[in-house]
Write a protein that holds these residues in place. Sequence first.
Motif, short mmCIF file in Angstrom:
data_model
loop_
_atom_site.label_atom_id
_atom_site.label_comp_id
_atom_site.label_asym_id
_atom_site.label_seq_id
_atom_site.Cartn_x
_atom_site.Cartn_y
_atom_site.Cartn_z
N UNK A 151 0.82 -1.21 0.00
CA UNK A 151 0.00 0.00 0.00
C UNK A 151 0.85 1.26 0.00
N UNK A 152 0.32 2.28 -0.69
CA UNK A 152 0.95 3.61 -0.68
C UNK A 152 0.22 4.57 0.26
N UNK A 153 -1.04 4.28 0.58
CA UNK A 153 -1.86 5.18 1.38
C UNK A 153 -1.68 4.88 2.87
N UNK A 154 -1.05 5.78 3.64
CA UNK A 154 -0.83 5.53 5.08
C UNK A 154 -2.14 5.34 5.86
N UNK A 155 -3.19 6.08 5.48
CA UNK A 155 -4.45 5.97 6.22
C UNK A 155 -5.07 4.59 6.03
N UNK A 156 -5.06 4.10 4.78
CA UNK A 156 -5.61 2.76 4.54
C UNK A 156 -4.78 1.71 5.25
N UNK A 157 -3.45 1.87 5.26
CA UNK A 157 -2.59 0.91 5.95
C UNK A 157 -2.87 0.90 7.45
N UNK A 158 -3.09 2.08 8.02
CA UNK A 158 -3.37 2.15 9.45
C UNK A 158 -4.72 1.52 9.77
N UNK A 159 -5.70 1.67 8.87
CA UNK A 159 -7.01 1.03 9.09
C UNK A 159 -6.86 -0.49 9.10
N UNK A 160 -6.01 -1.03 8.22
CA UNK A 160 -5.80 -2.47 8.21
C UNK A 160 -5.03 -2.92 9.46
N UNK A 161 -4.09 -2.10 9.91
CA UNK A 161 -3.37 -2.45 11.14
C UNK A 161 -4.33 -2.52 12.33
N UNK A 162 -5.29 -1.62 12.35
CA UNK A 162 -6.29 -1.66 13.43
C UNK A 162 -7.12 -2.93 13.30
#
Length: 410
Positions: free
Chosen positions: A264-275
């Motif tokens: 992923x390039x989008x930090x917000x989407x990556x953080x949502x998946x980490x959650x």
Amino acid sequence: MTLLWLAFAILLLPALWLLVAPLRRAAALRRAQADFEANDRTAEQNVDIYRRRLASLEAARERGELDAARFEEDRLELERSLLDDTATLERGPLKAAASGKVVVPLVMVALVAASVFWYRLEGAEGDLALYRIQQQVAQDAEATLPELIERLEEQAARQPDNPNVWRSLFPLYRDSGRVARADAALTRLLELEGREPWLLAELAQLRYFAAGRELTDGVQALADEALAADPGQPTVLGMLGIEAFEGGDYEAAIDRWRRAIAGMDDPQSAEALREGIRVAQRRLGVASEPAGEGPGIRVRVSLDPALAERVAPDAAVFVVARDTAGERPPLAVARTTVGALPATLTLDDSDAMAPMARLSDVEQARLVVRVSSSGQAEPRPGDLWGRREAVPVGEPAGEPAEVVIDRVVE
């Protein structure tokens, strides 16, 4: 568009001037040529040379140095030479200086028409129209989303084969809840650009949510096709992670989401998946550390200036931490782009790709950084890379470990 055509006209002016320039000098050139031809004495000089050589031959015959046969042979050779020299001096009458002027305007018109036709055929007039519409709507405080969609739909009717029209319409349809139209826009994009993995992934995700988060046979087929072309396709992996999570298969959800984060390039989407990963871990009864906490590595990645021209700014950069023995899967994976370099990243257990391989399990790690122009995780010839051995794993608040991308994959 008025400014664009004005710029084209300005660029054409030098070409048109070059067509007209010879006519301005035609009269002077004709006078010079006429004077040259009137005063040309080349023919007389050739005749004088012939006479002198003929006199020499006659004198040699009288002295007995040439017999009659040899004399006749040499005399004929002299006459042929004179004929050859004088034949090239025959000139036709000079045409008038104004001759051919009528052709120049025709050529000028043909040049302008050919330039306009070529731009209509190969230029980006349609894309400029899209840009103008988007700028007008952005600058209009009273403009609405339906108005933008309506104007883009007009462009879609005018230029149905322009993929940028459908690429602009798709997210607007999707975000405004017009699922059927978003589906049609993506389908048209697939027809125009081929079955690209990211387009297949977007269509699979759109139909998955439109079906009430049901993994239908059609969605599964699209997902399989996208993963066959790009095994790390983040949109498909994120969707399959949701399907696994809702089916109670939390381990599969965690695995798919971790692989999605790596691409992923989008930090917000990556953080949502980490959650989502932390929620899945809690449901499995696995203690998960808060994001950004726990042992890890801070790494500062930079690109050797000598290699900067070999890659585009949007090329993917994979930062991978591995165990020093090379016996485990990657312990942590992060992704950025060349345009963001130099960049400082923190790798920790939230970047792990598998539960059995985490940074917190080792005391030292080997860092490998690779630039992938194709966006694929697997190394390919021409990729750029750099590495650093035996980096301590600990509190990531210290000085970052420096890794310079200074090598080329052979």
